[in-house]
Scaffold this motif. Structure first.
Motif, short mmCIF file in Angstrom:
data_model
loop_
_atom_site.label_atom_id
_atom_site.label_comp_id
_atom_site.label_asym_id
_atom_site.label_seq_id
_atom_site.Cartn_x
_atom_site.Cartn_y
_atom_site.Cartn_z
N ARG A 8 -9.47 -16.48 22.07
CA ARG A 8 -9.41 -15.04 22.31
C ARG A 8 -8.60 -14.39 21.19
O ARG A 8 -7.62 -14.96 20.70
N HIS A 9 -8.99 -13.19 20.80
CA HIS A 9 -8.25 -12.47 19.76
C HIS A 9 -6.79 -12.30 20.17
O HIS A 9 -6.45 -12.26 21.36
N ASP A 21 -13.53 -1.18 18.48
CA ASP A 21 -13.83 -2.27 17.55
C ASP A 21 -12.97 -2.24 16.28
O ASP A 21 -12.95 -3.21 15.52
N CYS A 52 -17.54 -15.41 14.89
CA CYS A 52 -16.49 -14.46 15.22
C CYS A 52 -17.07 -13.09 15.54
O CYS A 52 -17.97 -12.61 14.84
N SER A 53 -16.53 -12.48 16.58
CA SER A 53 -16.85 -11.08 16.87
C SER A 53 -16.49 -10.24 15.65
O SER A 53 -15.49 -10.51 14.98
N ALA A 58 -10.48 -9.44 16.42
CA ALA A 58 -10.99 -10.81 16.44
C ALA A 58 -11.08 -11.38 15.02
O ALA A 58 -10.68 -12.52 14.77
N LEU A 82 -20.91 -11.57 19.85
CA LEU A 82 -19.63 -12.02 20.42
C LEU A 82 -18.74 -10.83 20.78
O LEU A 82 -17.70 -11.00 21.41
N TYR A 83 -19.14 -9.63 20.38
CA TYR A 83 -18.45 -8.41 20.82
C TYR A 83 -19.03 -8.07 22.19
O TYR A 83 -19.83 -7.16 22.36
N VAL A 90 -22.38 -13.85 24.89
CA VAL A 90 -21.62 -14.99 24.35
C VAL A 90 -22.34 -16.29 24.72
O VAL A 90 -22.51 -17.18 23.87
N GLY A 108 -13.38 -14.22 20.11
CA GLY A 108 -13.90 -13.04 20.79
C GLY A 108 -12.96 -12.49 21.84
O GLY A 108 -11.75 -12.46 21.62
N HIS A 109 -13.51 -12.09 22.98
CA HIS A 109 -12.83 -11.17 23.89
C HIS A 109 -12.86 -11.63 25.35
O HIS A 109 -13.72 -12.38 25.76
#
Length: 161
Positions: A8-9, A21, A52-53, A58, A82-83, A90, A108-109
């Protein structure tokens, strides 16, 4: 066997008037990503693909963590899907990976990443914190047919401070 690193970011800042974003990491996020990168350096042997997002928080997290790892820049790419916050896109990304990839790392998130870690892993977690890592190993040769895997490791920045 397949291995999935879910990252996770790191903690982002809300003090700037930017779209979601574009939110950057805050100071804690920068230092947590660095701590996690140093920890992963002792664990990660090889990674075949890093996705990667494209969100700033991220991407910044990935750059910091990857700076500690011996991973070719050629295996890194931004993946718009991935966003995602619910996990559907995902899972599509993971399931569509080339089967030649043995080890996949994604940035990602939440809530997507906590949900996916619980759906795919053997250990239930309440919440994957910012800059948190879950590593899951699967006894399969195909990303599209992932069974429930074995959660090998969780890393939380709080435990590294």
């Amino acid at each position: 066997m397949k291995t999935l690193y879910i990252i996770r970011h790191a903690k982002s800042s809300w003090e700037f008037d930017v779209t979601d974003d574009k939110r950057p990491l805050n100071q804690r996020g920068l230092s947590d990503a660095d701590l996690v990168g140093k920890e992963l350096k002792t664990i990660v042997k090889t990674v075949d693909k890093v996705l990667c997002s494209p969100a700033e928080r991220a991407y910044s997290t990935a750059k910091i963590i990857l700076s500690h790892l011996d991973i070719s820049k050629d295996v890194f790419s931004l993946e718009p899907n991935l966003y995602d916050f619910d996990g559907t896109m995902v899972m599509d990304v993971i399931n569509s990976c080339d089967d030649e990839i043995k080890t996949l790392m994604i940035f990602g998130h939440n809530h997507a990443f906590t949900s996916i870690a619980n759906f795919l892993g053997s250990k239930q977690i309440d919440n994957l914190p910012t800059a948190g890592v879950v590593v899951i190993e699967f006894d399969t040769d195909k990303w599209k047919d992932l069974p429930v895997g074995k959660t090998l490791l969780t890393i939380y920045p709080k435990s590294l401070r």
